[in-house]
Each structure stands twice: as structure tokens, then as C-alpha cells.
Design an enzyme around this catalytic site. Structure first.
Site, PDB file in Angstrom:
ATOM      1  N   HIS A 265     -11.366  -8.910  -5.454  1.00 53.91           N
ATOM      2  CA  HIS A 265     -10.157  -9.396  -6.162  1.00 53.91           C
ATOM      3  C   HIS A 265      -9.738  -8.254  -7.075  1.00 53.91           C
ATOM      4  O   HIS A 265      -8.490  -7.760  -6.872  1.00 53.91           O
ATOM      5  CB  HIS A 265     -10.381 -10.746  -6.893  1.00 53.91           C
ATOM      6  N   GLU A 266     -10.340  -8.100  -8.012  1.00 50.74           N
ATOM      7  CA  GLU A 266      -9.885  -6.931  -8.832  1.00 50.74           C
ATOM      8  C   GLU A 266      -9.694  -5.809  -8.354  1.00 50.74           C
ATOM      9  O   GLU A 266      -8.759  -4.915  -8.933  1.00 50.74           O
ATOM     10  CB  GLU A 266     -10.844  -6.635 -10.134  1.00 50.74           C
TER      11      GLU A 266
HETATM   12 ZN    ZN Z   1      -5.697 -11.907 -10.222  1.00 54.63          ZN
END
Ligand code: ZN
Length: 510
Positions: A265-266
Site C-alpha cells: 500500500h505505502e
Molecule cells: Zn493510503
């Protein structure tokens, strides 16, 4: 040479460096700062924020901006320079409307509300937080009034996070989404298909999970020469400047998944930042109400990049066809007797939960819609803060079929409102929808995508994202960018289609 533009760049660079230095302090605060450093750090933040604010709204910058605009008359509107000037004009105008007294009062209210909220959540006591939230709401409403929006007051708040978007746009798309999504979750809950999550709940060595996450995001294209991953209580991405974009991750759980999916995600967020055109370097932008070195277009577009990596890539069958053998080699005893299919189903299990950050792909948007409806009611004045716990309970029952037993797992669960972030939640759902819209287009342009993902080949995908999304930075407004790429405006259809197809197969829905 564009003399006026270069003069403007010079002025902006000083602000950009102050803003970036402030981000270094934030990163340190959330990773390595000793607990006693908090008070001094708050003072350092306040000093840097005041200095950068003063420089940004100065007459000198205003004049330099005007001169650069005059010089740029007739410039190709698609050029980076024209894009930078449009964005600076927008941000300068917005920031000039907000009086310094408001900024100071809001900063104080924010820090107090955050502290009260933290304790109220521990005590599960909404009444204790209520006066602080009322104060934050009143301040956010007066902020919105400074910008005198034509439609709903909420539009002015939303515009900080999603430039150009209106509450009516959100309403329309959420109205389309809500019944279909509630219906899908209901069919899933009635399904007899066996989806076993217990595989993931075995203890998996945390260090090995951490290293596997690093391996995956390096394959995805996260540039470790211009980034790094450190441990923090919550995963986040932070841009110190465009050549130093860091991510953090947590290491709290031995259950498999939260470390890997947070990394992916990051990394999605961070690869976006790393791909922004070097031409944008040195120009700060407003993200929220604060100056930021990021130069990204909006939070919704940002979130589309992170959700794409986490869900469309990371929870896909193609991805695990490639990576499951590798995971089995790392965790031979933990994954003994588990085949690819059982693993794929377990990471895609759907189970309504009271807590937003624990929600799966199929139920996540329901958490956001509930918050959006409440925020809108608060800002427009049709809901009172005092009634929130009750409204929260009703809506949670309607949407998720669950009833929060207390305020801690209900209305007090999120940090956002205590921090003044009202108008922010919808960008999470926008991220899901936009990711699916982009994905549809990517699949047309890269017909071979599944096979590439199976082979852990992500270079064509990253090149596409760089070319179509990343490099443009804040050059266009988010919906214009989306339209340029897909030929369409915001739509829930690709997302609903993706979700329905995926879960009909996993849960054997008719
Ligand atoms: Zn996010």
C-alpha cells in the site's frame, strides 16, 4: 529564459525547503524521537509552519506569481510550467483567504481535541469528546465560509483534499454504489462456500514477513535509493522532497498479511511521489490546509495508487501464482498443507467488522459512506454532534449488520475528526473507484498484464503509471486527469464489476 518564472521558483524553493525540513521532523517524531522530545518538537513545527506560511502568502510571492503568469501568457496549457502556475495560483488564493488568527486558533483546538479524543477513546466516553468536536466543527465551518462555496459548505472542505470535487458528485456516485455493495455483502454472508482464514492466523516470523515485503516492493519498483522503510506505530508515506520518499510499517502482528499489504500500500503511494516530474521540484502545494512538498494531484488519486498495489495487484490470483512458491520456501512449516487456492481465498475473506482499518475490500466503502453522510450532516447543520453515537449505531446496523457495543468501537474509533480532518474520508472510496477505472484501462493497454504479474514483472505496469499518472504531479485537477486517461469521469461501474466478479467466484454466488 523565462526570467519571471525562475524568480518565482527561487522564492518557492525557500518555502519548499522549510516545508520539507518540517517533514523530516515529522518523520523523526513518528519513528525515532524519544518520548520526552514532544514539547520541543511541537515548538519547532510551529516555527517552521509559521515561517513557510508567511512567505507563501506574502505580497512578494503574489507579485512574482503575477509576473510569471504574464510571462507565461500563450504558453501551452499542457506544459509543466503552466500546470505549476495554475496550481500555485489556486493554493495562493485559498491560503490568502484564511486569517492568521484562525490558523492559530485552529492549531490550538486541534492539539487539544486530539489529546481529549485519545483519552475519551480509552475510556469509551463520547461525552468527554463532544465539546472538543463541537469546537473543531465550528472552526471548520468558519474555514469553509472564508471560501464562500456556491453549493454546500462541505464543498470547501472537500476541495482541500480533492480539488474541484463537490458533495453532489460524491452523493451521486455513492448512491449508485451503496445498494449494490450492501447487497453483495449480504449475499456473501449467506454463502455456503468455505473460506478459511485460520491459515493466516498461525504465527509467522515478523522479521521474515518484513523482509518478504521489502523484496516484493523492490520488484514493484519502489526505489530504495530514494526511499527507505522504517518501523512506526502506523504505516504511512512521507515526502521529504521528491528524491527522498519514505515509508513506514508496523510489526505488531504475527498473523500473515498486515505487514506485506501495508508495504505494498505505502509503496503504491511512494512510487507515485518518486515518479512526479523533476520539473515540479521546489514548488510546495497545499495538501489539506497545510503546505506540502509532495506536489501530488489529490488524495483520491494518491489512494488509487496505493489501493491498486495492495488490492488489484497484491490480492490477485496472478500475483500469488508467482509469489506463493516463494512464500512457501520462506515459511515451509507455517504453510504446510496449504495450497495456492486456499491461500488466495483466505487473503480475500470477507467479514464485516466494526473497525474501519480492519475492513476487507468488499465492506470498506460502507465504512466510508457512513462517515461521509455524518460529516455532511454535521457541516450542513442537519445533524448535531450530541446525536452522533446514536446515528453511528443506526447506520452501522443498516450497512454492516453489526451494532457497536461502545463508542470506542463506534464513533470514537478514528483519529481524523479530532485532527480537524473533515471532508477527508471520501477520498478513501474515491481511491478504490479510481483504481478500478485505471485498472480497466491498463488491462486494455497491456493485454499481457496477468502473465507479467505471474512472473513478478512489473516494469510495464510502472511505466504506464509513470506516463499517465505520476509524472503529471498536480498539473491537472483530479477529474481532468482521470478524464484524460480513461475518457470518462468518476464512475462506480468498473469497481462494482471488479468486486462482483471477484467475490462471485470466491463465494460461489449465483
Ligand atoms: Zn493510503
Amino acid at each position: 529564459m523565462a526570467e519571471a518564472f525562475e524568480k518565482l521558483r527561487g522564492l518557492c524553493s525557500t518555502i519548499y525547503d522549510l516545508v520539507g525540513a518540517n517533514e523530516v521532523l515529522s518523520w523523526d517524531e513518528q519513528t525515532y524521537m524519544p518520548p520526552g522530545g514532544g514539547e520541543g518538537r511541537a515548538r519547532q513545527h510551529a516555527t517552521l509552519e509559521r515561517l513557510s506560511h508567511e512567505l507563501f502568502v506574502s505580497d512578494e510571492l503574489g507579485q512574482a506569481l503575477e509576473a510569471a503568469e504574464a510571462e507565461a501568457a500563450g504558453l501551452d496549457p499542457d506544459s509543466d510550467e503552466a500546470g505549476i502556475l495554475r496550481r500555485l495560483r489556486r493554493d495562493f488564493t485559498k491560503k490568502r483567504r484564511v486569517p492568521a488568527e484562525w490558523v492559530e486558533e485552529f492549531a490550538q483546538a486541534q492539539s487539544l481535541a486530539f489529546q481529549v479524543w485519545r483519552q475519551a477513546k480509552i475510556d469509551s466516553d463520547f461525552k468527554a469528546f463532544q465539546p472538543e468536536l463541537e469546537r473543531i466543527l465550528a472552526l471548520r465551518r468558519s474555514y469553509a465560509e472564508f471560501h464562500a462555496p456556491k453549493g454546500s459548505l462541505y464543498d470547501a472542505l472537500l476541495d482541500d483534499y480533492e480539488p474541484g470535487m463537490k458533495a453532489t458528485d460524491l452523493r451521486a456516485v455513492f448512491d449508485e454504489l451503496r445498494p449494490r455493495q450492501v447487497e453483495l455483502v449480504r449475499s456473501i454472508s449467506e454463502s455456503k462456500a468455505a473460506v478459511d482464514e485460520s491459515i493466516l492466523l498461525r504465527p509467522f516470523d515478523i522479521k521474515k514477513q518484513w523482509d518478504f515485503g521489502l523484496e516484493v516492493i523492490e520488484h514493484l519498483g519502489y526505489d530504495f535509493r530514494r526511499g527507505r522503510q522504517d518501523e512506526a506505530p502506523h504505516p504511512f508515506t512521507i515526502t521529504l522532497h521528491l528524491d527522498d520518499v519514505r515509508i513506514t510499517n508496523w510489526s505488531k502482528a504475527e498473523a500473515f498479511g498486515s505487514i506485506l499489504f501495508a508495504s505494498m500500500h505505502e509503496a503504491g503511494h511512494a512510487m507515485y511521489e518518486q515518479g512526479i516530474s523533476p520539473a515540479m521540484r521546489g514548488f510546495p502545494t497545499l495538501s489539506g490546509a497545510a503546505l506540502d512538498p509532495s506536489h501530488s494531484v489529490s488524495l483520491g488519486i494518491h489512494e488509487s495508487q496505493s489501493r491498486m498495489m495492495e488490492n488489484l495487484v497484491g490480492r490477485s490470483r496472478a500475483f500469488w501464482k508467482g509469489y506463493f512458491p516463494r512464500l512457501q520456501a520462506i515459511f515451509p512449516s507455517e504453510l504446510e498443507g496449504v495450497d495456492l487456492e486456499a491461500f488466495y481465498r483466505s487473503i480475500n475473506r470477507v467479514k464485516p467488522t466494526l473497525i474501519r482499518v480492519e475492513a476487507d475490500e468488499a465492506t470498506y466503502n460502507l465504512h466510508i459512506m457512513l462517515r461521509f453522510e455524518i460529516e455532511l450532516g454535521l457541516v450542513e447543520g442537519s445533524l448535531a454532534v450530541a446525536d452522533l453515537p446514536e446515528i453511528w449505531r443506526e447506520k452501522t446496523q443498516d450497512y454492516l449488520g453489526l451494532t457497536p457495543p461502545d463508542d470506542r468501537s463506534g464513533v470514537l474509533q478514528d483519529i481524523h475528526w479530532s485532527d480537524g480532518y473533515i471532508g477527508y474520508f471520501p477520498t478513501y472510496t474515491l481511491g478504490n473507484l479510481i483504481a478500478a477505472q485505471l485498472w480497466e484501462k491498463i488491462r486494455q493497454d497491456l493485454p499481457d498484464l496477468d502473465r507479467q504479474i505471474e512472473q513478478a514483472q512489473f516494469s510495464d505496469l510502472l511505466a504506464w503509471l509513470r506516463e499517465k499518472v505520476h509524472r503529471h504531479g498536480a498539473k491537472y485537477e483530479p477529474m481532468e486527469l482521470l478524464h484524460r486517461i480513461t475518457g470518462e469521469g468518476l464512475s462506480a461501474k468498473p469497481y462494482l464489476q471488479y468486486l462482483t466478479e471477484k467475490y462471485s467466484e470466491i463465494y460461489e454466488l449465483g
